[in-house]
Structures are given as structure tokens and as C-alpha cells.
Write a protein that holds these residues in place. Sequence first.
Motif, PDB file in Angstrom:
ATOM      1  N   LEU A 119       0.835  -1.205   0.000  1.00 21.65           N
ATOM      2  CA  LEU A 119       0.000   0.000   0.000  1.00 21.65           C
ATOM      3  C   LEU A 119       0.866   1.250   0.000  1.00 21.65           C
ATOM      4  O   LEU A 119       0.545   2.245  -0.680  1.00 21.65           O
ATOM      5  N   ALA A 120       1.960   1.226   0.737  1.00 21.50           N
ATOM      6  CA  ALA A 120       2.876   2.366   0.750  1.00 21.50           C
ATOM      7  C   ALA A 120       3.512   2.565  -0.627  1.00 21.50           C
ATOM      8  O   ALA A 120       3.663   3.705  -1.104  1.00 21.50           O
ATOM      9  N   ILE A 121       3.877   1.470  -1.275  1.00 21.99           N
ATOM     10  CA  ILE A 121       4.431   1.565  -2.630  1.00 21.99           C
ATOM     11  C   ILE A 121       3.376   2.133  -3.583  1.00 21.99           C
ATOM     12  O   ILE A 121       3.678   2.978  -4.440  1.00 21.99           O
ATOM     13  N   GLY A 122       2.121   1.688  -3.403  1.00 23.21           N
ATOM     14  CA  GLY A 122       1.044   2.235  -4.218  1.00 23.21           C
ATOM     15  C   GLY A 122       0.854   3.722  -4.000  1.00 23.21           C
ATOM     16  O   GLY A 122       0.674   4.493  -4.963  1.00 23.21           O
ATOM     17  N   GLY A 123       0.899   4.157  -2.737  1.00 25.97           N
ATOM     18  CA  GLY A 123       0.788   5.583  -2.446  1.00 25.97           C
ATOM     19  C   GLY A 123       1.926   6.369  -3.067  1.00 25.97           C
ATOM     20  O   GLY A 123       1.719   7.471  -3.601  1.00 25.97           O
ATOM     21  N   ALA A 124       3.135   5.804  -3.018  1.00 29.01           N
ATOM     22  CA  ALA A 124       4.281   6.468  -3.634  1.00 29.01           C
ATOM     23  C   ALA A 124       4.106   6.575  -5.144  1.00 29.01           C
ATOM     24  O   ALA A 124       4.463   7.591  -5.760  1.00 29.01           O
ATOM     25  N   ALA A 125       3.536   5.528  -5.760  1.00 29.89           N
ATOM     26  CA  ALA A 125       3.301   5.563  -7.205  1.00 29.89           C
ATOM     27  C   ALA A 125       2.303   6.648  -7.577  1.00 29.89           C
ATOM     28  O   ALA A 125       2.479   7.365  -8.571  1.00 29.89           O
ATOM     29  N   ILE A 126       1.245   6.775  -6.788  1.00 31.10           N
ATOM     30  CA  ILE A 126       0.230   7.814  -7.055  1.00 31.10           C
ATOM     31  C   ILE A 126       0.849   9.203  -6.961  1.00 31.10           C
ATOM     32  O   ILE A 126       0.668  10.047  -7.852  1.00 31.10           O
ATOM     33  N   LEU A 127       1.604   9.442  -5.884  1.00 33.77           N
ATOM     34  CA  LEU A 127       2.233  10.750  -5.701  1.00 33.77           C
ATOM     35  C   LEU A 127       3.268  11.026  -6.784  1.00 33.77           C
ATOM     36  O   LEU A 127       3.390  12.162  -7.273  1.00 33.77           O
ATOM     37  N   ALA A 128       4.016   9.990  -7.161  1.00 33.99           N
ATOM     38  CA  ALA A 128       5.043  10.180  -8.187  1.00 33.99           C
ATOM     39  C   ALA A 128       4.416  10.513  -9.534  1.00 33.99           C
ATOM     40  O   ALA A 128       4.926  11.365 -10.272  1.00 33.99           O
ATOM     41  N   TRP A 129       3.320   9.871  -9.862  1.00 33.92           N
ATOM     42  CA  TRP A 129       2.643  10.177 -11.122  1.00 33.92           C
ATOM     43  C   TRP A 129       2.030  11.579 -11.077  1.00 33.92           C
ATOM     44  O   TRP A 129       2.051  12.308 -12.080  1.00 33.92           O
ATOM     45  N   TYR A 130       1.485  11.951  -9.941  1.00 36.27           N
ATOM     46  CA  TYR A 130       0.917  13.296  -9.824  1.00 36.27           C
ATOM     47  C   TYR A 130       2.004  14.346 -10.052  1.00 36.27           C
ATOM     48  O   TYR A 130       1.810  15.298 -10.821  1.00 36.27           O
ATOM     49  N   ARG A 131       3.124  14.154  -9.410  1.00 40.50           N
ATOM     50  CA  ARG A 131       4.221  15.110  -9.570  1.00 40.50           C
ATOM     51  C   ARG A 131       4.727  15.108 -11.015  1.00 40.50           C
ATOM     52  O   ARG A 131       4.992  16.173 -11.589  1.00 40.50           O
ATOM     53  N   ARG A 132       4.853  13.935 -11.595  1.00 41.78           N
ATOM     54  CA  ARG A 132       5.381  13.848 -12.963  1.00 41.78           C
ATOM     55  C   ARG A 132       4.446  14.532 -13.956  1.00 41.78           C
ATOM     56  O   ARG A 132       4.881  15.290 -14.839  1.00 41.78           O
ATOM     57  N   ILE A 165      -1.238 -12.530  -5.033  1.00 44.36           N
ATOM     58  CA  ILE A 165      -1.153 -12.624  -6.494  1.00 44.36           C
ATOM     59  C   ILE A 165       0.025 -11.772  -6.944  1.00 44.36           C
ATOM     60  O   ILE A 165       0.052 -10.563  -6.773  1.00 44.36           O
ATOM     61  N   HIS A 166       0.992 -12.407  -7.551  1.00 44.49           N
ATOM     62  CA  HIS A 166       2.277 -11.784  -7.834  1.00 44.49           C
ATOM     63  C   HIS A 166       2.158 -10.612  -8.801  1.00 44.49           C
ATOM     64  O   HIS A 166       2.934  -9.651  -8.715  1.00 44.49           O
ATOM     65  N   GLU A 167       1.199 -10.674  -9.699  1.00 40.39           N
ATOM     66  CA  GLU A 167       1.030  -9.587 -10.667  1.00 40.39           C
ATOM     67  C   GLU A 167       0.606  -8.286  -9.996  1.00 40.39           C
ATOM     68  O   GLU A 167       0.950  -7.197 -10.475  1.00 40.39           O
ATOM     69  N   ALA A 168      -0.143  -8.378  -8.897  1.00 46.07           N
ATOM     70  CA  ALA A 168      -0.557  -7.165  -8.194  1.00 46.07           C
ATOM     71  C   ALA A 168       0.659  -6.452  -7.609  1.00 46.07           C
ATOM     72  O   ALA A 168       0.792  -5.227  -7.710  1.00 46.07           O
ATOM     73  N   ALA A 169       1.570  -7.219  -6.998  1.00 49.62           N
ATOM     74  CA  ALA A 169       2.783  -6.632  -6.419  1.00 49.62           C
ATOM     75  C   ALA A 169       3.709  -6.104  -7.508  1.00 49.62           C
ATOM     76  O   ALA A 169       4.229  -4.986  -7.420  1.00 49.62           O
ATOM     77  N   ALA A 170       3.922  -6.901  -8.557  1.00 49.14           N
ATOM     78  CA  ALA A 170       4.811  -6.462  -9.635  1.00 49.14           C
ATOM     79  C   ALA A 170       4.221  -5.274 -10.382  1.00 49.14           C
ATOM     80  O   ALA A 170       4.950  -4.377 -10.824  1.00 49.14           O
ATOM     81  N   GLY A 171       2.891  -5.236 -10.514  1.00 51.38           N
ATOM     82  CA  GLY A 171       2.243  -4.149 -11.241  1.00 51.38           C
ATOM     83  C   GLY A 171       2.396  -2.813 -10.549  1.00 51.38           C
ATOM     84  O   GLY A 171       2.623  -1.785 -11.199  1.00 51.38           O
ATOM     85  N   VAL A 172       2.285  -2.788  -9.225  1.00 53.02           N
ATOM     86  CA  VAL A 172       2.431  -1.507  -8.511  1.00 53.02           C
ATOM     87  C   VAL A 172       3.886  -1.047  -8.544  1.00 53.02           C
ATOM     88  O   VAL A 172       4.169   0.155  -8.656  1.00 53.02           O
ATOM     89  N   LEU A 173       4.825  -1.980  -8.502  1.00 46.94           N
ATOM     90  CA  LEU A 173       6.230  -1.609  -8.643  1.00 46.94           C
ATOM     91  C   LEU A 173       6.516  -1.057 -10.031  1.00 46.94           C
ATOM     92  O   LEU A 173       7.257  -0.076 -10.188  1.00 46.94           O
ATOM     93  N   LEU A 174       5.912  -1.654 -11.040  1.00 51.19           N
ATOM     94  CA  LEU A 174       6.095  -1.156 -12.409  1.00 51.19           C
ATOM     95  C   LEU A 174       5.521   0.248 -12.556  1.00 51.19           C
ATOM     96  O   LEU A 174       6.129   1.119 -13.196  1.00 51.19           O
ATOM     97  N   ALA A 175       4.361   0.498 -11.952  1.00 52.69           N
ATOM     98  CA  ALA A 175       3.765   1.835 -12.015  1.00 52.69           C
ATOM     99  C   ALA A 175       4.698   2.868 -11.385  1.00 52.69           C
ATOM    100  O   ALA A 175       4.864   3.975 -11.906  1.00 52.69           O
ATOM    101  N   LEU A 176       5.320   2.510 -10.269  1.00 53.47           N
ATOM    102  CA  LEU A 176       6.252   3.422  -9.608  1.00 53.47           C
ATOM    103  C   LEU A 176       7.495   3.632 -10.465  1.00 53.47           C
ATOM    104  O   LEU A 176       7.974   4.769 -10.612  1.00 53.47           O
ATOM    105  N   ALA A 177       8.016   2.558 -11.042  1.00 53.41           N
ATOM    106  CA  ALA A 177       9.221   2.660 -11.870  1.00 53.41           C
ATOM    107  C   ALA A 177       8.996   3.570 -13.070  1.00 53.41           C
ATOM    108  O   ALA A 177       9.861   4.382 -13.424  1.00 53.41           O
ATOM    109  N   ALA A 330      -3.264  -9.050 -16.359  1.00 55.18           N
ATOM    110  CA  ALA A 330      -3.504  -7.649 -16.723  1.00 55.18           C
ATOM    111  C   ALA A 330      -3.176  -6.694 -15.586  1.00 55.18           C
ATOM    112  O   ALA A 330      -3.042  -5.485 -15.823  1.00 55.18           O
ATOM    113  N   MET A 331      -3.043  -7.191 -14.352  1.00 59.60           N
ATOM    114  CA  MET A 331      -2.694  -6.312 -13.238  1.00 59.60           C
ATOM    115  C   MET A 331      -1.311  -5.695 -13.391  1.00 59.60           C
ATOM    116  O   MET A 331      -0.979  -4.730 -12.704  1.00 59.60           O
ATOM    117  N   LEU A 332      -0.504  -6.227 -14.287  1.00 61.13           N
ATOM    118  CA  LEU A 332       0.797  -5.626 -14.554  1.00 61.13           C
ATOM    119  C   LEU A 332       0.650  -4.254 -15.214  1.00 61.13           C
ATOM    120  O   LEU A 332       1.505  -3.382 -15.037  1.00 61.13           O
TER     121      LEU A 332
END
Length: 367
Positions: A119-132, A165-177, A330-332
Amino acid sequence: MTTGTPGWNRFAGVSRPVAAAILGLLAALTIGGLQVGGGREHVAVASPTTAPFEGLTGDHALYARIAQRVATGESYYAVAAEEHRSGNYPLRPFVAVRLPTLAHIVAALGEQRAMLLFLAIGGAAILAWYRRLRTEPGLPRYAAVGALFVAVNLTQLAAREWLYIHEAAAGVLLALALAFYRPARPWLTMAIVAAALAIRETILPVAMLFGLFALIDRDWRAAAGWLAIGLCFAAGIGAHIAALAAVTTPADAASQGWNGQGGWIAYLSFVQASSLLRFFAGWVGALLVPLALLGWAAWRSRLGLTVLLIQLGYAALLMLFARPANFYWAMLITPTLFIGLAFAPAGLAELVRSLRQPTTALPAALN
């Protein structure tokens, strides 16, 4: 200033034939999806089943039980082999068994802390996309609404069953990356992609794409970094194969293969089941998914091109190979897919404007 500069829009000034072709493709994809309504009938649970586990069923129960047993000190591969056999899940080929990374994360942190981590990684992804999206040169200010589309498509992180489900974890990391990706400073993106790759090997095409861009840019340091990640991945997969070989036999069940060939309709269904669209009728996805892809095509930038290629590449993989039970692949891509809706109205407007022009303009150069 609220409108941004027109240079960000790849469709500004395209010729009438190009505009007509793009709008025709958009219409064909939309009509094709509407004719069958997207449809949840293209999504199914896996036929092999494992016994329910603390309220979880199917794949969720399988991976949760493995993680719990790893937490007690048992060997991941011995446990995975035993649980796959008991649930009639395939053990061959090696890709039928997940990499051990996520199980060890959950085992080490516990279920609640692991959920908080993602969830923290997801929050970071949201903030990073907003800033970007707020700071990217030339983009209109309203583009920042794309961060909201990231947020609503990461809601599965708050549901316990999707932790496993591994795709959920990998997908949020990909969004942050992707939010951090800048060709001149690729190191943070590199580290995050490596982490995602350690969880789900299907992230490999993304790493390969970044490596290709580094070669095109003649950034030899970045290319060497991506090569190092590839070599580490190859070593990890080799160790994974060897560890599985030690606990499996030729008599163990083999996968039926990945040749779903469900086409565009299957892809729409998988996106619907793996995103906020799961709460809406299928026709909503039939309208929004093509527009989201159009939006990504409209953003003239390296990041826009990168995400577009990732979206199209995984769409092709889902259309060709994913079976109905593999919908969660598709969660990726769903966390970032709908950012494209922020760019779609302006892109669509430029295409219509070009189509209505009485004279032919020269096509805009593609990045």
C-alpha cells in the motif's frame, strides 16, 4: 496557464489520411468490444483448485498457504511442490511455479505488514505520477488527473486476497518505476524494475525495452546496468529451475500451455476484471480502453512512447497467450493504462480537426 503547449500532442497537424486511419481503428476496436459487451464470460477461475485457506480460495489460497508454511521455516520449493500436487496444479515447466520472492516477503513481514508495504508503494506511485504529470514540460495542467486513475486502479492492494497474487505486487512496482523513468537518470527506475522482476518474471519485456532505449541513446552506463540486471535475472531463473528439478519428477502435472488466443475481446475482459472496471458493465471498458490507448499514443515524449509500447506489448501477450484463468496478468498494466484517458480528449480533438481540414497537412513526426 492551464492549456499547455500544443507540442505535447502527437496528433496535432497529422494528415487527413493518418487521422482517418487512426479514428477508423479506434472505431473498429470500440465497436468490436461493444458488440459483445466486453463480457465477464471471457474470465474464469483456474480449474485446478486447492483447499480453502482462511477464507481464501483457488490461487489465492495456494500462495497464501505456501507463504504461511515458509514463515514456519519450511523450504519454499519443497512446500510449493507439495501444495501444487495437492491442489492438482502443474509443476512443469518451471514457469508454472512462481518465484519465491513474494512468499519470503510475506513470510518475513507477516500478512498485515506486507499489505502495508505494498500500500505504501502504491501511495508512492500515485504521488510520483501526480508530480510527474504536473511538472512534465508542455503538458496541460489537467493532465495531473491521471494520478487519480492510478489510485482507483490500485484498490486491489487493500484487499487481502490480492496480496498473494504476484502480478498485483509487480504491477504496482512497475507503475512506480515508470513514474520515475528519465533516460538521463535511470538508476531508480532500474532498481524498482529489478525488484518487480524478482517477484514476477513476466516483467522481463519491460527491462528489455529500457535496455533497448539505453542502446539507442548510446548511454553505455545505463545499457550496462540493464545488462547486469538481465544477467542476474538469468542466474536467478537458473537457480529456480535447479531448485524445482530437485523436488519434481516427470510424473508431476504439466501445464496445458499458454495459447489462449482470445484476441481483443479477451484482452478487454482481462482489463475489466483486473481494474476498477470490474464494478461496471462490459460496455464501459469497450469505450474506455481504446480511448486510454489513444491517449498514450497522443503524448509525444519518451515516457509516453515507453508506456504505449508496454501497454501494446502486454495487450498482444494477453490476446495471444493468456487463458481465461490468467486474467490477473492484466494487473501488470492496469495501474498505468487509464492515465491515457487524461490525454485522450485532446488527442481525439486534434484527429477530428485534421479530418475536417479541407487540405492535407504534413504528418507530424513521431517520437
